[in-house]
Design a protein around this motif. Structure first.
Motif, PDB file in Angstrom:
ATOM      1  N   GLY A  80      40.091  42.121  33.337  1.00 46.28           N
ATOM      2  CA  GLY A  80      40.193  40.726  33.720  1.00 46.28           C
ATOM      3  C   GLY A  80      39.750  40.507  35.148  1.00 46.28           C
ATOM      4  O   GLY A  80      38.844  41.178  35.651  1.00 46.28           O
ATOM      5  N   ASP A  81      40.402  39.597  35.821  1.00 45.14           N
ATOM      6  CA  ASP A  81      40.071  39.230  37.195  1.00 45.14           C
ATOM      7  C   ASP A  81      41.185  39.682  38.126  1.00 45.14           C
ATOM      8  O   ASP A  81      42.369  39.498  37.843  1.00 45.14           O
ATOM      9  CB  ASP A  81      39.885  37.715  37.307  1.00 45.14           C
ATOM     10  CG  ASP A  81      39.512  37.294  38.715  1.00 45.14           C
ATOM     11  OD1 ASP A  81      38.348  37.502  39.106  1.00 45.14           O
ATOM     12  OD2 ASP A  81      40.393  36.784  39.425  1.00 45.14           O
ATOM     13  N   LEU A  82      40.811  40.297  39.255  1.00 43.82           N
ATOM     14  CA  LEU A  82      41.807  40.817  40.189  1.00 43.82           C
ATOM     15  C   LEU A  82      42.722  39.718  40.700  1.00 43.82           C
ATOM     16  O   LEU A  82      43.952  39.895  40.761  1.00 43.82           O
ATOM     17  CB  LEU A  82      41.107  41.513  41.349  1.00 43.82           C
ATOM     18  CG  LEU A  82      42.017  42.030  42.470  1.00 43.82           C
ATOM     19  CD1 LEU A  82      43.006  43.063  41.937  1.00 43.82           C
ATOM     20  CD2 LEU A  82      41.181  42.618  43.609  1.00 43.82           C
ATOM     21  N   LEU A  83      42.170  38.577  41.076  1.00 45.99           N
ATOM     22  CA  LEU A  83      43.004  37.511  41.621  1.00 45.99           C
ATOM     23  C   LEU A  83      44.006  36.996  40.591  1.00 45.99           C
ATOM     24  O   LEU A  83      45.146  36.685  40.932  1.00 45.99           O
ATOM     25  CB  LEU A  83      42.143  36.359  42.128  1.00 45.99           C
ATOM     26  CG  LEU A  83      41.254  36.654  43.342  1.00 45.99           C
ATOM     27  CD1 LEU A  83      40.617  35.369  43.851  1.00 45.99           C
ATOM     28  CD2 LEU A  83      42.036  37.331  44.458  1.00 45.99           C
ATOM     29  N   GLU A  84      43.588  36.923  39.340  1.00 47.05           N
ATOM     30  CA  GLU A  84      44.526  36.495  38.293  1.00 47.05           C
ATOM     31  C   GLU A  84      45.656  37.503  38.138  1.00 47.05           C
ATOM     32  O   GLU A  84      46.823  37.131  37.955  1.00 47.05           O
ATOM     33  CB  GLU A  84      43.779  36.318  36.975  1.00 47.05           C
ATOM     34  CG  GLU A  84      42.801  35.158  36.970  1.00 47.05           C
ATOM     35  CD  GLU A  84      41.994  35.080  35.689  1.00 47.05           C
ATOM     36  OE1 GLU A  84      42.237  35.918  34.786  1.00 47.05           O
ATOM     37  OE2 GLU A  84      41.132  34.194  35.583  1.00 47.05           O
ATOM     38  N   SER A  85      45.324  38.788  38.218  1.00 42.84           N
ATOM     39  CA  SER A  85      46.360  39.819  38.106  1.00 42.84           C
ATOM     40  C   SER A  85      47.318  39.760  39.290  1.00 42.84           C
ATOM     41  O   SER A  85      48.532  39.935  39.125  1.00 42.84           O
ATOM     42  CB  SER A  85      45.700  41.203  38.031  1.00 42.84           C
ATOM     43  OG  SER A  85      44.965  41.352  36.830  1.00 42.84           O
TER      44      SER A  85
END
Length: 297
Positions: free
Chosen positions: A120-125
């Motif tokens: 996924g996306d680092l910022l979302e995690s």
């Protein structure tokens, strides 16, 4: 410690325990990220989570009807098989990266680090973990910029812009900090860094230099002395230092010549220490200082 996958938080669960979150990607900085996360967690009395996020990747699509074109259908099937194999190999490599980082975390005093691999996306995690994160640790450069001297990783900039938690930017190698400095301009984020230096167990026992850059005036000296007095009132050993010259150059030269192990500064401010990629001074200090930095918003 077994690997776990990322998951949406359970809104009915008990409040999670805070942790130090180390973001790795298999780059040359990953061992240092794990070690510095372990050091911070030990001093804060918190657990460590090591997180690796594999970016999303999708195959191009076509409006053509594959069923009407056997050659195109076979090509699509072959591409899907290759992508499936690539994903499997990336996950295998991600597991190895995390297991290697775990060894470094254990050596740094964090034997029970949680390992998480997700896509996924680092910022979302990071956003999903915000309420349970006390500090984020990330390398100065990522795997795509390991050997690009003078360049900063794109994830560092993105995380620095988005994170509401203190951000520890890991240097290439780790040494246990004994002396720290605060780049202080009296702005709101610099005041936040000052209060953290005064109150947090992360910085207990570290000798501190309070650095300002600019001409010698009664007001600049007063603000600098007040900052040092705040640290002394909290039991810290603090020395105010008024430097001359260009802010990023003067601070970087002081850090190198005086044996500073850790630099604290705000990620936003309103003076000569205006920041980040986000502004120039913080970016230049991250590039030129060979020590970890802690950024505050």
């Amino acid at each position: 410690m077994p690997l776990s996958d990322d998951a949406e938080p359970d809104l009915n669960a008990a409040p999670p325990r805070l942790r130090v979150l180390g973001c790795i990607d298999g780059s040359l900085y990953s061992p240092s990220v794990a070690q510095q996360a372990a050091w911070a967690a030990a001093r804060l009395g918190l657990p460590v989570e090591l997180l690796q996020v594999l970016g999303r990747r999708s195959l191009p699509t076509s409006a053509a009807d594959d069923d009407a074109d056997p050659a195109r259908a076979k090509l699509s099937a072959d591409l899907a098989a290759l992508e499936s194999e690539r994903t499997r190999l990336l996950r295998d490599r991600g597991r190895l990266d995390l297991e290697e980082a775990q060894v470094h975390a254990e050596a740094g005093g964090a034997p029970d680090a949680t390992l998480t691999l997700c896509e996924g996306d680092l910022l979302e995690s990071l956003a999903r973990r915000e309420t349970e994160t006390a500090m984020v640790v990330i390398g100065k450069r990522g795997v795509a910029a390991d050997y690009a001297r003078g360049h900063l990783g794109s994830n560092l900039e993105r995380v620095a812009r988005a994170s509401t938690r203190p951000l520890l930017v890991a240097s290439r190698s780790f040494r246990t900090p004994r002396r720290m400095a605060i780049a202080f301009d009296a702005g709101p984020s610099a005041q936040k860094a000052l209060e953290s230096a005064a109150q947090s167990s992360l910085f207990a026992g570290l000798v501190c230099d309070v650095l300002a850059v600019g001409p010698e005036t009664l007001e600049s000296r007063r603000r600098l002395e007040a900052a040092a007095s705040r640290l002394r009132a909290a039991g810290r050993v603090a020395t105010p230092m008024l430097l001359q010259g260009q802010a990023d150059v003067a601070i970087a030269e002081f850090v190198a010549s005086e044996g500073v192990d850790l630099l604290l500064m705000g990620a936003y401010s309103h003076s000569r220490l205006r920041t980040l990629m986000l502004g120039s001074t913080t970016a230049e200090l991250i590039r030129s200082c060979h020590v970890p930095l802690v950024l505050y918003r």
